[in-house]
Design an enzyme around this catalytic site. Structure first.
Site, PDB file in Angstrom:
ATOM      1  N   HIS A  52      23.282  64.112  22.210  1.00 45.06           N
ATOM      2  CA  HIS A  52      24.107  63.578  21.131  1.00 45.06           C
ATOM      3  C   HIS A  52      23.211  62.769  20.185  1.00 45.06           C
ATOM      4  CE1 HIS A  52      28.202  63.891  23.417  1.00 45.06           C
ATOM      5  NE2 HIS A  52      27.613  65.049  23.228  1.00 45.06           N
ATOM      6  N   GLU A  54      23.140  59.689  19.161  1.00 40.13           N
ATOM      7  CA  GLU A  54      22.651  58.371  19.580  1.00 40.13           C
ATOM      8  C   GLU A  54      21.457  58.511  20.510  1.00 40.13           C
ATOM      9  OE1 GLU A  54      25.564  59.714  19.785  1.00 40.13           O
ATOM     10  OE2 GLU A  54      27.229  58.319  19.788  1.00 40.13           O
ATOM     11  N   CYS A  77      30.396  58.403  22.686  1.00 40.12           N
ATOM     12  CA  CYS A  77      31.244  58.879  23.785  1.00 40.12           C
ATOM     13  C   CYS A  77      30.990  58.056  25.041  1.00 40.12           C
ATOM     14  CB  CYS A  77      31.007  60.365  24.039  1.00 40.12           C
ATOM     15  SG  CYS A  77      29.391  60.719  24.738  1.00 40.12           S
ATOM     16  N   ARG A 187      29.111  78.430   3.254  1.00 32.67           N
ATOM     17  CA  ARG A 187      28.968  79.341   4.393  1.00 32.67           C
ATOM     18  C   ARG A 187      27.943  78.824   5.391  1.00 32.67           C
ATOM     19  NH1 ARG A 187      28.424  85.466   2.016  1.00 32.67           N
ATOM     20  NH2 ARG A 187      30.634  85.900   1.626  1.00 32.67           N
ATOM     21  N   GLY A 337      41.323  88.960   1.527  1.00 34.30           N
ATOM     22  CA  GLY A 337      42.128  89.194   0.345  1.00 34.30           C
ATOM     23  C   GLY A 337      43.458  88.467   0.391  1.00 34.30           C
ATOM     24  N   SER A 343      49.199  85.737   5.146  1.00 34.48           N
ATOM     25  CA  SER A 343      49.571  85.647   6.569  1.00 34.48           C
ATOM     26  C   SER A 343      49.085  84.324   7.154  1.00 34.48           C
ATOM     27  CB  SER A 343      48.945  86.783   7.383  1.00 34.48           C
ATOM     28  OG  SER A 343      49.304  88.014   6.863  1.00 34.48           O
TER      29      SER A 343
HETATM   30  C1  AOF Z   1      28.732  61.215  20.559  1.00 37.87           C
HETATM   31  N1  AOF Z   1      27.675  61.612  19.802  1.00 37.87           N
HETATM   32  O1  AOF Z   1      26.561  63.164  18.624  1.00 37.87           O
HETATM   33  C2  AOF Z   1      28.671  63.734  19.451  1.00 37.87           C
HETATM   34  C3  AOF Z   1      29.796  63.271  20.199  1.00 37.87           C
HETATM   35  O2  AOF Z   1      30.180  67.886  26.219  1.00 37.87           O
HETATM   36  P1  AOF Z   1      29.418  66.806  25.526  1.00 37.87           P
HETATM   37  O3  AOF Z   1      28.754  65.850  26.476  1.00 37.87           O
HETATM   38  O4  AOF Z   1      28.429  67.357  24.524  1.00 37.87           O
HETATM   39  O5  AOF Z   1      30.491  65.911  24.721  1.00 37.87           O
HETATM   40  C4  AOF Z   1      31.229  66.448  23.663  1.00 37.87           C
HETATM   41  C5  AOF Z   1      32.152  65.410  23.074  1.00 37.87           C
HETATM   42  O6  AOF Z   1      31.429  64.268  22.677  1.00 37.87           O
HETATM   43  C6  AOF Z   1      32.856  65.919  21.848  1.00 37.87           C
HETATM   44  O7  AOF Z   1      34.054  66.580  22.153  1.00 37.87           O
HETATM   45  C7  AOF Z   1      33.098  64.629  21.097  1.00 37.87           C
HETATM   46  O8  AOF Z   1      34.213  63.945  21.591  1.00 37.87           O
HETATM   47  C8  AOF Z   1      31.866  63.826  21.401  1.00 37.87           C
HETATM   48  N2  AOF Z   1      30.836  64.100  20.406  1.00 37.87           N
HETATM   49  N3  AOF Z   1      29.788  62.008  20.689  1.00 37.87           N
HETATM   50  O9  AOF Z   1      28.701  60.125  21.125  1.00 37.87           O
HETATM   51  C9  AOF Z   1      27.578  62.834  19.261  1.00 37.87           C
HETATM   52  N4  AOF Z   1      28.612  64.967  18.934  1.00 37.87           N
HETATM   53 ZN    ZN Z   2      27.815  60.990  23.199  1.00 40.43          ZN
END
Ligand code: AOF
Ligand code: ZN
Length: 404
Positions: A52, A54, A77, A187, A337, A343
Site C-alpha cells: 500500500h 503508506e 487500513c 482510457r 453506441g 440499456s
Molecule cells: C491503504 N493504503 O494504498 C490502499 C488501501 O487486500 P489488501 O491488503 O491490498 O487491502 C485492500 C484494501 O485496503 C482496499 O479494499 C481498501 O480498503 C484499502 N486500500 N489502504 O491503507 C492503500 N490502496
Molecule cells: Zn493499507
C-alpha cells in the site's frame, strides 16, 4: 489548515491519480512523508497484492521516519487483507502525525484505521477541506466496494443536437483532436472499455491507449493552459486536464457487449488476450447454430466469452456488471453506441456522464441514448457535481448520477 499541508496533500493526490488503472481492485492511494519540513519520500499503491502507499513511502524513505508527518489520500487500513495492516507499519515507524482527507469506505476499515492510530498515540489530522478532492479520485472504488459493481463513466462525442453519428453511421470525427486526446488519457486510467457488438462489426476498433499518436500541438495545448473548469471543481477532471503522468502502456480490458456476427480472428479486438465478450444466456441457442460455434466455444472455455442471465437488456447489463466486478474492474469507460448506453441507463448503471459537445448539427441520426426514456422530467435522474470545460471548440460536460 496550513498552506504547506495543502501542498503536501495535493502532491499525494497527484500520486494517487497517476496510479489509477494499475492498482485495481485496490483504490489508488498516494502518500508523502515529511520530516523537519522536508519531503523524505513518497509512495503510491502498487499493483493489487503489492504494498500500500503508506508502506511504500516508509520503505522508500532515505532517512528514519520517526517524528515525521505522513500525508495520505485515504485512511490507512487496519485489517489483514492481501497485505498486513498499514496502521501496524505506521505505528512501528514512529511517525508523529498522519494527515488524511477521507475515511476508507471499505466496511473492513471505515474509521477503524483512524481509531487504531489514535490509540497508539499518533495524532490524526482530518483535512476535511480537501475531502471533496480526495473523494473525486475514490468514486470508482466507493461504487465497487459498496455496490458490488464497477463505476461506469459514459463517454460520448456528440453534435450540438445530441447525435453521435449520422443515420448511415458516419461518426468520424464529431469532436476535435484535443477532445479525442483527452479520451485516450481517460482510457489510460480505466480498467475496462466497453462497447456494443455493433461497434465491433462496423468499425473494427482497437480500443487501445494511443497517447503517442497525437500531434505535438495538441499535447502542448494541455501543457500550456491552466484549464478553466466552470461549475463543480472536479479534481479528477482537473488532473485529467493538467497532469503530465499518464501511462502510455496502459491496456484496459476491452469488453464487448453482445456477440458480433462473423467473428474473424483478424479483428483488432483480438490484438492481445485482454478482451471479453459478454452475451445473454438466451442467445446460447443461436450461438450454437452459428458457423463459428467452435470458435465461440473456445472463447467460452478460456473465459473470454461469458453468457449472463437476464430477461431484459437492463437485467443483462446488471448481471454483466457483476461479472466485471468479479474480475476486479473498478472503473469502466462505456463508449457507444446509443442502444447499449440506453440499456445501461435503464439499469441505472451510469455513474458519470462525460459528454463532448461539438460545433456540428446533424439534424437527425443516432442519438446518444437511444432508448424509450422516462415519462416525466420530475422522475428522471437529476445529475450532480456538474462541471464544464472548453476543449478546443468543444464543450466537455461532466456530471454524476446522484447514486455514486
Ligand atoms: C491503504 N493504503 O494504498 C490502499 C488501501 O487486500 P489488501 O491488503 O491490498 O487491502 C485492500 C484494501 O485496503 C482496499 O479494499 C481498501 O480498503 C484499502 N486500500 N489502504 O491503507 C492503500 N490502496
Ligand atoms: Zn493499507
Amino acid at each position: 489548515m496550513e498552506t504547506v499541508d495543502r501542498m503536501y496533500m495535493e502532491r499525494a493526490l497527484r500520486l494517487a491519480f497517476a496510479g489509477m488503472g494499475i492498482t485495481s481492485p485496490n483504490p489508488s492511494v498516494g502518500a508523502v512523508l515529511v520530516r523537519d519540513g522536508e519531503v523524505i519520500s513518497t509512495g503510491s499503491t502498487c499493483a493489487c497484492g503489492g504494498d500500500h502507499a503508506e508502506v511504500c513511502a516508509l520503505r522508500n524513505a532515505c532517512s528514519p521516519a520517526e517524528g515525521g508527518d505522513l500525508y495520505v489520500t485515504l485512511e490507512p487500513c487496519c485489517h489483514q487483507g492481501r497485505t498486513p495492516p498499514c496502521t501496524d507499519a505506521l505505528i512501528a515507524s514512529g511517525v508523529r502525525r498522519v494527515f488524511l482527507p477521507i475515511l476508507d469506505p471499505n466496511p473492513m476499515v471505515a474509521g477503524g484505521g483512524v481509531g487504531c492510530l489514535r490509540s497508539a498515540g499518533i495524532e490524526v489530522v482530518m483535512m476535511d477541506e480537501m475531502a471533496s478532492e480526495a473523494n473525486d479520485l475514490i468514486r470508482p472504488f466507493k461504487k465497487y466496494i459498496l455496490h458490488d459493481r464497477p463505476f461506469v463513466l459514459h463517454k460520448a462525442a456528440m453534435s450540438l443536437d445530441g447525435r453521435i453519428a449520422t443515420g448511415s453511421g458516419d461518426s468520424r470525427w464529431i469532436s476535435g483532436e484535443a477532445s479525442r486526446f483527452l479520451v485516450h488519457r481517460l482510457r489510460s486510467l480505466a480498467d475496462a472499455i466497453i462497447v456494443g457488438k455493433g461497434t465491433v462489426e462496423r468499425d473494427d476498433p482497437e480500443l487501445s491507449v494511443r497517447l503517442g499518436s497525437f500531434s505535438d500541438e495538441v499535447r502542448q495545448q494541455f501543457e500550456r493552459q491552466d484549464p478553466r473548469i466552470e461549475g463543480y471543481r472536479n479534481h479528477f477532471l482537473r488532473l485529467l486536464l493538467d497532469s503530465r503522468e499518464f501511462n502510455p502502456a496502459a491496456s484496459p480490458l476491452r469488453v464487448v457487449f453482445g456477440i458480433p456476427d462473423a467473428l474473424r480472428p483478424g479483428l483488432k479486438i483480438f490484438g492481445d488476450g485482454n478482451f471479453l465478450f459478454i452475451g445473454a444466456e438466451k442467445e446460447r441457442g443461436s450461438m450454437e447454430r452459428r458457423e463459428d460455434h467452435r470458435f465461440l466455444r473456445e472463447l467460452e472455455d478460456s473465459k473470454r466469452l461469458v453468457l449472463v442471465d437476464g430477461e431484459t437488456p437492463a437485467a443483462v447489463v446488471d448481471n454483466a456488471l457483476r461479472v466485471l466486478h468479479g474480475r476486479g474492474i473498478l472503473m469502466a469507460v462505456l463508449e457507444g453506441g446509443g442502444k447499449l448506453a440506453a440499456s445501461f441507463f435503464d439499469a441505472r448503471a451510469i455513474d458519470q456522464y462525460f459528454y463532448f459537445i461539438a460545433p456540428r448539427i446533424i439534424g437527425g441520426g443516432l442519438p446518444v441514448l437511444d432508448g424509450r426514456g422516462g415519462d416525466s422530467i420530475a422522475g428522471s435522474p437529476r445529475l450532480c457535481d456538474v462541471s464544464t470545460v472548453v476543449i478546443g471548440e468543444d464543450l466537455l460536460y461532466s456530471a454524476y448520477d446522484g447514486i455514486a
